[in-house]
Design an enzyme around this catalytic site. Structure first.
Site, short mmCIF file in Angstrom:
data_model
loop_
_atom_site.label_atom_id
_atom_site.label_comp_id
_atom_site.label_asym_id
_atom_site.label_seq_id
_atom_site.Cartn_x
_atom_site.Cartn_y
_atom_site.Cartn_z
N GLY A 1 -0.45 5.08 -1.06
CA GLY A 1 -1.27 5.49 -2.20
C GLY A 1 -1.83 6.88 -1.96
O GLY A 1 -1.27 7.68 -1.20
N GLY A 2 -2.97 7.14 -2.58
CA GLY A 2 -3.60 8.46 -2.46
C GLY A 2 -3.97 8.80 -1.03
O GLY A 2 -4.18 9.98 -0.70
N ALA B 1 18.75 37.94 2.06
CA ALA B 1 18.24 37.26 3.25
C ALA B 1 17.86 38.28 4.34
O ALA B 1 16.96 38.03 5.13
CB ALA B 1 19.27 36.27 3.76
C1 HXC Z 1 -9.41 -4.46 2.22
C2 HXC Z 1 -7.57 -4.94 3.47
C3 HXC Z 1 -6.84 -3.93 2.84
C4 HXC Z 1 -7.51 -3.17 1.85
C5 HXC Z 1 -5.56 -4.85 4.27
N1 HXC Z 1 -6.73 -5.49 4.35
N2 HXC Z 1 -5.60 -3.89 3.35
N3 HXC Z 1 -8.83 -5.20 3.17
N4 HXC Z 1 -8.79 -3.46 1.59
N5 HXC Z 1 -6.89 -2.17 1.22
C6 HXC Z 1 -7.07 -6.58 5.25
C7 HXC Z 1 -6.38 -7.86 4.95
O1 HXC Z 1 -7.12 -8.58 4.01
C8 HXC Z 1 -6.38 -8.54 6.32
O2 HXC Z 1 -7.66 -9.07 6.56
C9 HXC Z 1 -6.21 -7.38 7.27
O3 HXC Z 1 -6.61 -6.21 6.54
C10 HXC Z 1 -4.79 -7.17 7.71
O4 HXC Z 1 -3.95 -7.18 6.57
P1 HXC Z 1 -2.62 -8.04 6.51
O5 HXC Z 1 -2.17 -8.02 5.13
O6 HXC Z 1 -2.82 -9.35 7.18
O7 HXC Z 1 -1.67 -7.18 7.45
P2 HXC Z 1 -0.14 -6.83 7.28
O8 HXC Z 1 0.63 -8.08 7.00
O9 HXC Z 1 0.23 -6.04 8.48
O10 HXC Z 1 -0.04 -5.91 5.99
C11 HXC Z 1 -0.66 -4.66 5.96
C12 HXC Z 1 -0.63 -4.05 4.53
C13 HXC Z 1 -1.25 -5.08 3.55
C14 HXC Z 1 0.81 -3.77 4.16
C15 HXC Z 1 -1.39 -2.74 4.59
O11 HXC Z 1 -2.48 -5.51 4.07
C16 HXC Z 1 -1.47 -4.48 2.20
O12 HXC Z 1 -0.53 -4.39 1.40
N6 HXC Z 1 -2.72 -4.12 1.94
C17 HXC Z 1 -3.10 -3.60 0.66
C18 HXC Z 1 -2.60 -2.23 0.49
C19 HXC Z 1 -3.10 -1.59 -0.77
O13 HXC Z 1 -2.60 -1.94 -1.86
N7 HXC Z 1 -4.10 -0.72 -0.64
C20 HXC Z 1 -4.61 -0.02 -1.72
C21 HXC Z 1 -3.65 1.16 -1.90
S1 HXC Z 1 -4.21 2.23 -3.13
P3 HXC Z 1 -7.90 -10.28 7.55
O14 HXC Z 1 -9.35 -10.60 7.39
O15 HXC Z 1 -6.97 -11.36 7.14
O16 HXC Z 1 -7.59 -9.77 8.93
C22 HXC Z 1 -5.09 3.29 -2.30
C23 HXC Z 1 -5.62 4.31 -3.20
C24 HXC Z 1 -6.18 5.44 -2.43
O17 HXC Z 1 -5.30 3.25 -1.18
C25 HXC Z 1 -6.51 6.48 -3.45
C26 HXC Z 1 -7.04 7.71 -2.85
C27 HXC Z 1 -7.23 8.76 -3.89
#
Ligand code: HXC
Length: 514
Positions: A170-171, A405
């Site tokens: 993402g961002g 170049a």
């Molecule tokens: C809160 C999160 C999290 C998040 C992971 N966790 N991502 N908690 N916010 N964004 C937590 C999970 O709940 C879990 O908690 C622990 O971290 C580990 O995650 P898992 O899923 O068990 O690990 P894994 O299987 O290795 O997968 C990792 C992952 C997946 C691929 C990153 O967690 C995932 O898809 N997360 C969401 C990603 C996402 O969509 N983020 C937002 C993107 S948009 P526990 O308690 O079980 O240990 C963004 C916008 C930014 O970031 C914009 C900026 C301008």
């Protein structure tokens, strides 16, 4: 009995060291990844890390988050030393809410960034995060933007280096993208703006995370990453190695290594360029024969391989090397190689690292692909970057310097300080064959033996222009030198240029053709 204040502190310290707890640490290890703190142990000189904000916790009260408070809130921040020099670091802790970025996590990173900028020392970010803390919503997005803004303010003031050691999606990708160098670990890191699921929904493409944004893809296809590292230890070592070529900030000089002058003649350089102008050779051999032994650190190795860029030491001093690579696409300039070269030139110029250009270029790559992908704008980036650079600049033409170049590759006309050419250099508008075809078209057409006439005219053109002496007669080349003399000549010339002062006209900022 109540705990003493000392006991409370001791317990809190122990708790903060554990991040998300033993189970999650084990899960991190089982993926072949180190923890945030283990990474810092490898990165920094032993015993130098000073943590800031170890007891910070998030402020979120939604979704039961108030009951889940983990000291440090998913990022370890502070300062320490690398090779005895100060650096500021943040290291995201995937064991705490997946290293996701909350408001307070962002505040911790920003605090470190402000200190790095105000105190003029490099910033290193170790990224391993699930992105925005989903439970926090917009305050998390705001936190990212606070970081981006600081990345931009620090750009060109202090070196900024990003290692991607896990997810970065993402961002979140835009903070690393705004820094100077990105390193990725192979098979355990990825970067993309939208992940495989969104890609599938929007474009119906099936692609894995690795194929969409893994280290291999970004270090070879997109050029987003400058280094693809076999594992985390190699990645951290690369950061340390790279810093040895850089100053602490833009007001500083790069550190010099101890060097004892000796015989600088390098006979090996006499036998690298083949006799036939059409035969390729590996420009890395020229670089390695020229610079201090084993000092060349190549950057962006697998991307746009027709140009080589990297740091080196010459007589102990840091230099940036930009070199056409005849072993790949004949060393032609194209969209990607122009971008790669331009970005490296700008980094070196921003941080007072002198530039050495090794030139063997047959011209720009023709074709619709190049034109439609804006070779005009992208080629102009390299031209702009060289023209704007005020650091000492030396060019060595090892063989071909053709067409536009020739101008672009740090020619005298765009401000190079010293231009050398090897005796076999060919400096002309184009190769003799093509030139003869155009300017002697009528002579060839009317000749009895056209093939013979063409050869004759080609030889005539080659005789006149396929050498360095026309350019030397004009002063566009300062000296024609034996290859073996090149190291000595460059050491002396950089030494002569060490107090160079060149100022550009006062302006707010230029408008590089982005
Ligand atoms: C809160 C999160 C999290 C998040 C992971 N966790 N991502 N908690 N916010 N964004 C937590 C999970 O709940 C879990 O908690 C622990 O971290 C580990 O995650 P898992 O899923 O068990 O690990 P894994 O299987 O290795 O997968 C990792 C992952 C997946 C691929 C990153 O967690 C995932 O898809 N997360 C969401 C990603 C996402 O969509 N983020 C937002 C993107 S948009 P526990 O308690 O079980 O240990 C963004 C916008 C930014 O970031 C914009 C900026 C301008």
């Amino acid at each position: 009995m109540d705990k003493t204040p000392q006991q409370i502190l001791k317990e809190k310290r122990e708790e903060s060291l554990l991040g998300g707890g033993i189970k999650r640490i084990e899960a991190q290890h089982s993926k072949g990844k180190l923890t945030a703190r283990e990474r810092l142990d490898i990165l920094l000189d032993e015993g130098t890390f000073q943590e800031i904000g170890a007891f910070v916790t998030h402020r979120s009260k939604d979704f039961g988050m108030e009951k889940q408070q983990i000291l440090g809130d998913g990022v370890v921040t502070g300062y320490g030393m690398i090779h005895g020099r100060l650096v500021y670091v943040f290291s995201q802790d995937f064991t705490v809410f997946g290293g996701s970025l909350s408001e307070t996590h962002a505040e911790k990173v920003c605090k470190i960034m402000d200190l790095a900028l105000e105190n003029g020392a490099p910033l290193i970010g170790l990224n391993d995060s699930g992105g925005a803390r989903i439970q926090e919503g917009v305050v998390s997005l705001g936190g990212y933007a606070d970081i981006f803004y600081r990345n931009v303010k620090s750009s060109g003031v202090i070196p900024q280096i990003s290692a991607i050691m896990g997810p970065c999606a993402g961002g979140a990708v835009y903070s690393p993208a705004l820094t100077d160098f990105i390193l990725m670990t192979e098979n355990s890191s990825y970067m993309f703006v939208t992940g495989p699921n969104v890609v599938k929904t929007v474009t119906n493409e099936d692609v894995s995370s690795e194929d969409l944004g893994g280290a291999s893809v970004h270090s070879s296809k997109s050029g987003v990453a400058h280094f693809s590292c076999a594992n985390e230890v190699v990645c951290l070592q690369n950061i340390k190695d790279m810093l040895a070529y850089m100053p602490q900030n833009c007001e500083d000089d790069a550190p010099a290594k101890e060097y004892t002058a000796g015989n600088e003649t390098r006979d090996v350089l006499n036998s690298i360029v083949p006799e036939s102008a059409n035969q390729p050779y590996d420009m890395r051999e020229v670089i390695e024969g020229l610079v201090d032994t084993n000092s060349f650190m190549e950057v962006h190795k697998n991307f746009a391989e027709n140009i080589l860029v990297g740091f080196a030491h010459l007589a102990g001093k840091s230099i940036g090397v930009i070199a056409n690579q005849p072993a790949h696409l004949a060393g032609v300039l194209d969209v990607s190689s122009s971008q790669k070269g331009a970005r490296f030139v700008r980094f070196c110029d921003a941080f007072n690292i002198p530039l050495l250009v090794l030139e063997d270029v047959p011209g720009f790559l023709p074709g619709t692909d190049q034109e439609w992908n804006a070779i005009i704008t992208n080629g102009a980036k390299l031209l702009y970057a060289f023209s704007e650079a005020t650091v000492p600049r030396i060019t060595v033409i090892t063989r071909k310097a053709y067409g536009g170049a020739y101008d672009v590759m740090n020619s005298k006309h765009i401000g190079a300080d010293m231009n050398f050419a090897w005796p076999q250099a060919e400096i002309a508008v184009m190769g003799a064959k093509g030139a003869a075809e155009i300017i002697f078209k009528n002579d060839i057409k009317s000749a009895d033996n056209k093939e013979e006439a063409w050869k004759e005219k080609e030889a005539e053109y080659a005789d006149k222009f396929a050498n360095p002496y026309r350019a030397a007669a004009r002063g566009f080349v300062d000296e024609v030198i034996e290859p073996s003399e090149t190291r000595d000549k460059c050491i002396r010339a950089f030494d002569m240029l060490k107090n160079k002062v060149r100022t550009m006209p006062k302006k707010k900022h230029g408008n590089i053709p982005l």
